[in-house]
Design a protein around this motif. Structure first.
Motif, PDB file in Angstrom:
ATOM      1  N   ILE A 114      43.447  41.266  30.354  1.00  0.00           N
ATOM      2  CA  ILE A 114      43.674  39.888  30.446  1.00  0.00           C
ATOM      3  C   ILE A 114      44.658  39.515  31.370  1.00  0.00           C
ATOM      4  O   ILE A 114      45.636  40.323  31.731  1.00  0.00           O
ATOM      5  CB  ILE A 114      44.529  39.559  29.087  1.00  0.00           C
ATOM      6  CG1 ILE A 114      43.611  40.017  27.744  1.00  0.00           C
ATOM      7  CG2 ILE A 114      45.008  38.161  28.956  1.00  0.00           C
ATOM      8  CD1 ILE A 114      44.137  39.885  26.502  1.00  0.00           C
ATOM      9  N   ILE A 115      44.502  38.679  32.148  1.00  0.00           N
ATOM     10  CA  ILE A 115      45.182  38.138  33.325  1.00  0.00           C
ATOM     11  C   ILE A 115      45.789  36.828  33.183  1.00  0.00           C
ATOM     12  O   ILE A 115      45.040  35.724  33.259  1.00  0.00           O
ATOM     13  CB  ILE A 115      44.179  37.943  34.892  1.00  0.00           C
ATOM     14  CG1 ILE A 115      43.556  39.418  34.926  1.00  0.00           C
ATOM     15  CG2 ILE A 115      45.075  37.886  35.806  1.00  0.00           C
ATOM     16  CD1 ILE A 115      44.249  40.597  35.100  1.00  0.00           C
ATOM     17  N   GLY A 116      46.892  36.442  32.741  1.00  0.00           N
ATOM     18  CA  GLY A 116      47.397  35.410  32.237  1.00  0.00           C
ATOM     19  C   GLY A 116      48.085  35.483  30.953  1.00  0.00           C
ATOM     20  O   GLY A 116      48.372  36.539  30.130  1.00  0.00           O
ATOM     21  N   SER A 117      48.481  34.271  30.529  1.00  0.00           N
ATOM     22  CA  SER A 117      49.028  33.940  29.242  1.00  0.00           C
ATOM     23  C   SER A 117      48.316  33.608  27.984  1.00  0.00           C
ATOM     24  O   SER A 117      47.605  32.623  27.992  1.00  0.00           O
ATOM     25  CB  SER A 117      50.316  33.184  29.375  1.00  0.00           C
ATOM     26  OG  SER A 117      50.908  32.698  28.149  1.00  0.00           O
ATOM     27  N   GLY A 120      45.026  30.962  25.046  1.00  0.00           N
ATOM     28  CA  GLY A 120      44.228  31.250  23.786  1.00  0.00           C
ATOM     29  C   GLY A 120      43.076  31.993  24.285  1.00  0.00           C
ATOM     30  O   GLY A 120      43.332  32.859  25.345  1.00  0.00           O
ATOM     31  N   HIS A 121      41.859  32.027  23.741  1.00  0.00           N
ATOM     32  CA  HIS A 121      40.874  32.742  24.014  1.00  0.00           C
ATOM     33  C   HIS A 121      40.228  32.363  25.438  1.00  0.00           C
ATOM     34  O   HIS A 121      39.271  33.227  26.050  1.00  0.00           O
ATOM     35  CB  HIS A 121      39.821  32.775  23.052  1.00  0.00           C
ATOM     36  CG  HIS A 121      38.857  31.693  22.845  1.00  0.00           C
ATOM     37  ND1 HIS A 121      39.331  30.320  22.738  1.00  0.00           N
ATOM     38  CD2 HIS A 121      37.716  31.575  23.242  1.00  0.00           C
ATOM     39  CE1 HIS A 121      38.323  29.683  22.918  1.00  0.00           C
ATOM     40  NE2 HIS A 121      37.317  30.040  22.966  1.00  0.00           N
ATOM     41  N   ARG A 122      40.468  31.376  25.851  1.00  0.00           N
ATOM     42  CA  ARG A 122      40.127  30.968  27.293  1.00  0.00           C
ATOM     43  C   ARG A 122      40.841  31.707  28.471  1.00  0.00           C
ATOM     44  O   ARG A 122      40.641  31.441  29.608  1.00  0.00           O
ATOM     45  CB  ARG A 122      40.088  29.376  27.483  1.00  0.00           C
ATOM     46  CG  ARG A 122      39.207  28.651  26.384  1.00  0.00           C
ATOM     47  CD  ARG A 122      39.420  27.382  26.237  1.00  0.00           C
ATOM     48  NE  ARG A 122      38.453  26.865  25.340  1.00  0.00           N
ATOM     49  CZ  ARG A 122      37.177  26.520  25.422  1.00  0.00           C
ATOM     50  NH1 ARG A 122      36.317  26.978  26.409  1.00  0.00           N
ATOM     51  NH2 ARG A 122      36.704  25.791  24.485  1.00  0.00           N
ATOM     52  N   VAL A 123      41.899  32.360  28.174  1.00  0.00           N
ATOM     53  CA  VAL A 123      42.710  33.228  29.279  1.00  0.00           C
ATOM     54  C   VAL A 123      41.734  34.025  30.216  1.00  0.00           C
ATOM     55  O   VAL A 123      40.808  34.527  29.826  1.00  0.00           O
ATOM     56  CB  VAL A 123      43.773  34.180  28.496  1.00  0.00           C
ATOM     57  CG1 VAL A 123      43.133  35.412  27.886  1.00  0.00           C
ATOM     58  CG2 VAL A 123      44.643  34.469  29.593  1.00  0.00           C
ATOM     59  N   PRO A 124      41.860  33.932  31.544  1.00  0.00           N
ATOM     60  CA  PRO A 124      41.178  34.698  32.363  1.00  0.00           C
ATOM     61  C   PRO A 124      41.037  36.259  32.087  1.00  0.00           C
ATOM     62  O   PRO A 124      42.199  36.894  31.742  1.00  0.00           O
ATOM     63  CB  PRO A 124      41.827  34.462  33.900  1.00  0.00           C
ATOM     64  CG  PRO A 124      42.355  33.075  33.421  1.00  0.00           C
ATOM     65  CD  PRO A 124      43.111  33.221  32.260  1.00  0.00           C
ATOM     66  N   VAL A 175      47.881  46.792  38.510  1.00  0.00           N
ATOM     67  CA  VAL A 175      48.584  46.391  39.976  1.00  0.00           C
ATOM     68  C   VAL A 175      48.858  44.788  40.093  1.00  0.00           C
ATOM     69  O   VAL A 175      50.159  44.779  40.632  1.00  0.00           O
ATOM     70  CB  VAL A 175      47.475  46.793  41.018  1.00  0.00           C
ATOM     71  CG1 VAL A 175      48.246  46.608  42.439  1.00  0.00           C
ATOM     72  CG2 VAL A 175      47.316  48.536  40.927  1.00  0.00           C
ATOM     73  N   ARG A 176      48.078  44.117  39.476  1.00  0.00           N
ATOM     74  CA  ARG A 176      48.580  42.605  39.565  1.00  0.00           C
ATOM     75  C   ARG A 176      49.958  42.645  38.960  1.00  0.00           C
ATOM     76  O   ARG A 176      51.032  41.735  39.136  1.00  0.00           O
ATOM     77  CB  ARG A 176      47.352  41.885  38.798  1.00  0.00           C
ATOM     78  CG  ARG A 176      47.934  40.263  38.820  1.00  0.00           C
ATOM     79  CD  ARG A 176      46.751  39.619  38.029  1.00  0.00           C
ATOM     80  NE  ARG A 176      47.105  38.243  38.032  1.00  0.00           N
ATOM     81  CZ  ARG A 176      47.771  37.614  37.136  1.00  0.00           C
ATOM     82  NH1 ARG A 176      48.285  38.475  36.233  1.00  0.00           N
ATOM     83  NH2 ARG A 176      48.075  36.247  37.198  1.00  0.00           N
ATOM     84  N   SER A 177      50.215  43.333  37.506  1.00  0.00           N
ATOM     85  CA  SER A 177      51.353  43.240  36.891  1.00  0.00           C
ATOM     86  C   SER A 177      52.575  43.660  37.678  1.00  0.00           C
ATOM     87  O   SER A 177      53.695  43.198  37.529  1.00  0.00           O
ATOM     88  CB  SER A 177      51.147  44.239  35.809  1.00  0.00           C
ATOM     89  OG  SER A 177      52.469  44.030  34.822  1.00  0.00           O
TER      90      SER A 177
END
Length: 315
Positions: A129-132, A137-141, A179-181
């Protein structure tokens, strides 16, 4: 492989993220959702679990045997127990079902989880999961990897999920997320240390305003390129500048954890022949800069201390 038949989705773990996914998917038309969470057996989390289940119309399972008729299992558990959760759930999966692991576990641990699922005839998908989730919601990238990542994307894109396939190798999505984190959480930590120091020095508005103006002056990708390309030749000077900033952070009553890390990174590059490799000039592109840094920065050999750090991070 494209699955056939009706979608039967059940959640393993039903915390905040899973309940938000359930709410969004139900609103998008996916019915018959169910979940198993260890809090169903009692304890301080049981009341909240039942509240979330009732609010989303999700049936609660009494044990893992309830996964036997699920075509899809969304595993949304803590990273420290992700591998164990897959190992304990795999015997209850129906052959040909799909186990999508959304945990933030390392690539190595996800590969071990995938082996457990495959041993019982299931298909494993590594999802990051990339984002909040609270914001989207379920549309998070989501990045997904593994041989069956495309099937996951194809099925759930119809319900509004934003899924990008990151290749056929289990662990690729986990690597992207982790790594993005470092970038996302590193920036967060820098903001905390710098802006608290700025506030205590009475210059918070000025510091944040000028820094945001720098960020807003160009696209984010261009800013990353600017910093990396100039870093190759200016790391030594920047180390000296941040070393002076360190005194102000200390005077503000803060332990300069992030400041010291910045100084160390700058000095590490300055100690190499990166600038010489670039001919004393900024590399023409970000990829050129990264290639020089990749070649010049020493590689740390894996050892027991690194494994111990990973174990602690997963606990």
């Amino acid at each position: 492989m494209q699955p056939v038949g009706p979608i039967a989705l059940k959640f393993l773990g039903f915390g905040e993220a899973a309940s938000l996914f359930a709410a969004g998917l139900a609103q998008a038309g996916l019915n018959g959702l169910a979940a198993y969470d260890i809090a169903v057996h009692g304890g301080p989390g049981e009341a909240l679990l039942r509240e979330r289940a009732a609010a989303t119309g999700t049936a609660l399972l009494s044990d893992r045997a309830g996964f036997s008729d699920a075509l899809w299992v969304f595993a949304m558990v803590q990273p420290g127990v992700a591998e164990k959760a897959a190992r304990e759930t795999a015997p209850h999966l129906r052959p040909g079902s799909f186990y999508v692991d959304f945990s933030s576990a390392s690539p190595k641990r996800k590969q071990a989880a995938a082996a457990s699922v495959a041993a019982h005839g299931g298909h494993y998908v590594d999802a990051g999961i990339i984002g909040s989730v609270p914001a989207s919601g379920h549309r998070v990238p989501i990045f997904a990897s593994g041989p069956d990542a495309a099937a996951f994307r194809d099925v759930f894109a119809a319900y509004g999920m934003d899924i990008t396939v990151a290749g056929d190798v289990v662990g690729a999505a986990a690597g992207i997320k982790l790594v993005r984190s470092v970038l996302a959480k590193g920036l967060e930590a820098l903001y905390v240390e710098a802006l608290v120091a700025a506030r205590r020095s009475g210059v918070a508005d000025e510091v944040l305003g000028s820094f945001c103006a720098f960020l807003d002056a160009r696209p984010a990708h261009a800013t990353a390129a600017l910093l990396l390309q100039s870093h190759v030749v200016h790391a030594a000077r920047r180390a000296e500048e941040v070393a002076m900033s360190r005194d102000l952070v200390i005077e503000a009553g803060l332990d300069p954890v992030m400041t010291d890390a910045v100084i160390e990174i700058m000095r590490r590059t300055a100690a190499t022949d990166a600038a010489g490799s670039a001919g004393g000039r900024q590399p023409a592109t970000m990829n050129d800069a990264l290639a020089i840094l990749d070649e010049c920065l020493p590689r740390r050999a894996p050892g027991n201390d690194m494994n111990a750090k990973e174990d602690r991070s997963q606990s």
